[in-house]
Enzyme design. Structure first.
Site, PDB file in Angstrom:
ATOM      1  N   ASP A  48      -4.676  10.956   3.113  1.00 39.83           N
ATOM      2  CA  ASP A  48      -3.463  10.297   3.586  1.00 39.83           C
ATOM      3  C   ASP A  48      -3.872   9.182   4.541  1.00 39.83           C
ATOM      4  O   ASP A  48      -4.938   9.244   5.166  1.00 39.83           O
ATOM      5  CB  ASP A  48      -2.531  11.284   4.286  1.00 39.83           C
ATOM      6  CG  ASP A  48      -1.115  10.744   4.442  1.00 39.83           C
ATOM      7  OD1 ASP A  48      -0.315  10.915   3.493  1.00 39.83           O
ATOM      8  OD2 ASP A  48      -0.805  10.144   5.484  1.00 39.83           O
ATOM      9  N   TYR A 171      10.035  -2.798  -7.165  1.00 41.87           N
ATOM     10  CA  TYR A 171       9.632  -1.391  -7.200  1.00 41.87           C
ATOM     11  C   TYR A 171       9.777  -0.847  -8.617  1.00 41.87           C
ATOM     12  O   TYR A 171       8.893  -0.137  -9.114  1.00 41.87           O
ATOM     13  CB  TYR A 171      10.495  -0.596  -6.217  1.00 41.87           C
ATOM     14  CG  TYR A 171      10.213   0.886  -6.175  1.00 41.87           C
ATOM     15  CD1 TYR A 171       9.015   1.378  -5.679  1.00 41.87           C
ATOM     16  CD2 TYR A 171      11.163   1.799  -6.631  1.00 41.87           C
ATOM     17  CE1 TYR A 171       8.756   2.736  -5.637  1.00 41.87           C
ATOM     18  CE2 TYR A 171      10.922   3.160  -6.591  1.00 41.87           C
ATOM     19  CZ  TYR A 171       9.715   3.628  -6.089  1.00 41.87           C
ATOM     20  OH  TYR A 171       9.476   4.979  -6.050  1.00 41.87           O
ATOM     21  N   LYS A 175       6.742   0.621 -10.938  1.00 45.07           N
ATOM     22  CA  LYS A 175       6.760   1.969 -11.500  1.00 45.07           C
ATOM     23  C   LYS A 175       6.723   1.935 -13.024  1.00 45.07           C
ATOM     24  O   LYS A 175       6.183   2.863 -13.658  1.00 45.07           O
ATOM     25  CB  LYS A 175       7.981   2.731 -10.997  1.00 45.07           C
ATOM     26  CG  LYS A 175       7.872   3.143  -9.523  1.00 45.07           C
ATOM     27  CD  LYS A 175       6.607   3.929  -9.231  1.00 45.07           C
ATOM     28  CE  LYS A 175       6.593   4.542  -7.841  1.00 45.07           C
ATOM     29  NZ  LYS A 175       5.316   5.239  -7.550  1.00 45.07           N
TER      30      LYS A 175
END
Length: 264
Positions: A48, A171, A175
């Site tokens: 992360d 976005y 995707k």
């Protein structure tokens, strides 16, 4: 070092012997996926951008699954050098990665909704980088080893917006690229590595905090099940796609959207 075993040897722990690398593991979706794969018997390599969050995820999972081997690494997954260093650290501790789950994605900061006519080039570029570069670097780092061992599973995260969305056009396009790249990778890496994609609806993660109430209501109403998704819903789908019960499935984009259509 963990050695990979046949997952069918222990149906109670279908991922026993596997090493699962999960990006974005400090967020709600990544943490839920990590917890589910730990319950399935996998060792966990957690990455992360926030060292604090990823350690908190590991500590939380360890309380529920004390026998799980976990290695954490802080890295910006859009940076090749940081990504490769994190993966090497995880492999040194746990052994070679046999499962890769690419969770990192989304929209960086600011408004969730920005029409293309008012969008800056910086936002356009950063959205594509965030949703595609981590996948690119992590596949390049882990897939060769999977091919050499003739076994591996990769799961990418797309979105129902990939069918086109006037509120989040960049976005949606990013995707769509994730879904397309999933299919391309499934072809390129076959037959040794299975590559699949999950296509979520709106999931109850931190993104909800920045979402307009009308957006949340729209997704709830579009769902045939009349609710938002939970991180655990995505985790269950990942568990299936990396496990032995999906051994004849590759190259698919699986909607986990409560019935919201996900077709380009």
């Amino acid at each position: 070092m963990i050695t990979e075993q046949s997952s069918s040897a222990n149906r109670g722990l279908p991922l026993a012997g596997a090493v699962a690398l999960i990006s974005g593991a400090g967020g709600p979706m990544g943490a839920a996926i990590a917890d589910r794969l730990a319950a399935d018997g996998a060792a966990l390599g957690l990455i992360d951008i926030s060292g604090r969050r990823v350690v908190a995820t590991a500590e939380d999972i360890q309380t529920r699954h004390p026998d799980t081997q976990i290695q954490t690494a802080r890295a910006n997954a859009t940076d090749e050098q940081e990504t490769n260093a994190a993966i090497a650290e995880i492999a040194d501790a746990l052994g070679p990665v046999s499962i890769l789950v690419n969770v990192v994605g989304g929209i960086r900061g600011g408004e969730l909704v920005t029409p293309i006519l008012g969008m800056s080039e910086e936002r356009f570029d950063s959205t594509f980088a965030l949703n595609l570069k981590p996948l690119f670097w992590m596949v390049q780092a882990t897939a060769p080893g999977m091919i050499a061992r003739k076994k591996g599973a990769i799961v990418n995260i797309s979105s129902v917006t990939f069918a086109g969305d006037g509120d989040q056009p960049e976005y949606a396009a990013a995707k769509a690229a994730v879904s397309s790249l999933t299919r391309s990778l499934a072809i390129e890496l076959a037959p040794s590595v299975r590559v699949n994609c999950i296509v979520p609806g709106l999931i109850q993660t931190s993104v909800i905090n920045n979402a307009a109430p009308q957006m949340v209501a729209d997704y709830t109403n579009r769902s045939l099940l009349k609710r938002l998704g939970r991180p655990e819903d995505i985790a269950a789908a990942v568990s299936f796609l990396v496990g032995p019960d999906s051994d004849f499935i590759t190259g698919v984009s699986l909607p986990v959207s409560g019935g919201i259509p996900a077709n380009l």
